[in-house]
Design a protein around this motif. Structure first.
Motif, short mmCIF file in Angstrom:
data_model
loop_
_atom_site.label_atom_id
_atom_site.label_comp_id
_atom_site.label_asym_id
_atom_site.label_seq_id
_atom_site.Cartn_x
_atom_site.Cartn_y
_atom_site.Cartn_z
N THR A 50 1.42 -8.45 2.47
CA THR A 50 0.77 -7.35 3.16
C THR A 50 -0.50 -7.86 3.81
O THR A 50 -1.05 -8.90 3.42
CB THR A 50 0.48 -6.19 2.19
N THR B 265 8.21 -8.58 -1.34
CA THR B 265 7.64 -7.35 -0.79
C THR B 265 8.67 -6.64 0.09
O THR B 265 8.82 -5.42 0.02
CB THR B 265 6.38 -7.65 0.02
N PRO C 111 2.84 -9.13 -2.51
CA PRO C 111 1.84 -9.97 -1.86
C PRO C 111 1.92 -9.99 -0.35
O PRO C 111 0.95 -10.33 0.34
CB PRO C 111 2.13 -11.36 -2.43
N PRO D 215 -0.81 -6.44 -5.56
CA PRO D 215 -0.32 -7.63 -4.85
C PRO D 215 0.45 -8.61 -5.74
O PRO D 215 1.12 -9.50 -5.21
CB PRO D 215 -1.60 -8.26 -4.27
N PRO E 110 -4.35 -7.21 1.08
CA PRO E 110 -4.04 -7.00 -0.33
C PRO E 110 -5.27 -6.59 -1.13
O PRO E 110 -6.38 -7.04 -0.86
CB PRO E 110 -3.53 -8.38 -0.78
N ASP F 276 0.51 -1.71 0.31
CA ASP F 276 -0.55 -2.28 -0.51
C ASP F 276 -1.05 -1.33 -1.59
O ASP F 276 -1.92 -1.69 -2.39
CB ASP F 276 -1.71 -2.82 0.34
#
Length: 286
Positions: A226, A269, A224, A220, A229, A216
């Motif tokens: 995570t 991600t 995104p 994000p 964020p 993070d």
């Protein structure tokens, strides 16, 4: 195969020779203290699964994975619901890798996993410095009444290694108390990563470094998937530059944490995490 691990799909181009590997990947599928969006325990396998989209060659480092013998141990076998027992198991697993003179790359999992791993690293490298890249300071003394939490992990680390040996980059979220502690006690770089790191690397010289990247730290918009964020983060290019800046440093261990596949639109991600891992293997696996 190492004892205590569950081995499924391996990371891109990983070999099957533990003894001959300098770098060892180890998954830590743990998210018992996650406070907002759980699911980071599924990250190690998600990152491995999407690693196949990447090439083995890095044009930035002009090396390919076949040139660096590395081994993927699989995921550490943990006991559901046993917080302290699992932390002890992580610490022991890390100790085995350090004893075998490996460079471990740990795939979290939530950020609390860094604490036992760093505790273990410090026993083998007493002069250890920790480089922490994160949106959050993680310097609370307790969170919701609990001392052991992903929100307290760097306070625990600071107390373990001494706050002057903790370097924090990209921080943009925390309580007033966390910011006060960080600015007074640790090496605290709010909202920036590469500029201070460029100046710091020569100062660190040959000190052993443990690098911890919470995904993070990246904005994000790019990461995104995570658990917590926080807008206003760095770009993927900047976090990859961290790997390159540390190429000449003495990195002895690394973790990448807080990828949460359930919230990862299009796997972007996990793919970013996979690329960070590839570059880390190539940069630090001498």
């Amino acid at each position: 195969m190492l004892a205590g691990y569950v081995k499924n799909q391996g990371f891109l181009a990983s070999g099957d020779n533990y003894e001959g590997a300098r770098v060892v990947l180890a998954g830590i599928p743990f998210d018992a203290t996650t406070s907002f969006r759980p699911g980071a325990r599924w990250a190690p396998q998600a990152i491995r699964a999407v690693s196949e989209v990447l090439e083995e060659y890095s044009p930035y480092l002009q090396r390919e994975l076949g040139q660096v013998p590395f081994y993927d141990a699989g995921d550490l076998d943990l006991v559901p619901g046993r917080l302290e027992a699992n932390l002890e198991r992580m610490e022991a697993a890390a100790a085995a890798l350090f004893q075998d003179k490996k460079i471990p790359l740990f795939l979290g999992g939530e950020h609390l996993v860094s604490y036992p791993l760093i505790r273990s690293a410090r026993r083998y490298y007493p002069n250890l410095a920790v480089l922490h890249f994160d949106a959050h300071a993680d310097l609370r003394e307790e969170y919701l009444g609990e001392r052991l939490s992903h929100a307290t992990v760097m306070r625990l680390v600071a107390e373990e290694i001494g706050p002057g040996n903790l370097y924090q980059f990209g921080i943009r979220s925390g309580t007033w108390g966390e910011f006060a502690y960080g600015q007074e006690e640790t090496n605290f770089f709010m909202d920036v990563i590469t500029t201070p790191l460029e100046k710091l690397v020569p100062e660190l010289g040959s000190r052993p470094l443990y690098v911890s990247i919470d995904i993070d730290v990246v904005d994000p918009a790019f990461a995104p998937g995570t658990g917590t964020p926080e807008p206003g983060g760095c770009t993927p290019r900047e976090i990859l530059q961290v790997i390159y800046l540390l190429r000449q440093a003495r990195v002895v261990a690394f973790d990448l944490v807080e990828v949460c596949p359930a919230y990862d639109h299009g796997n972007i991600t996990a793919i970013l995490a996979g690329k960070i891992i590839r570059e880390a293997i190539l940069a630090w696996g001498r």
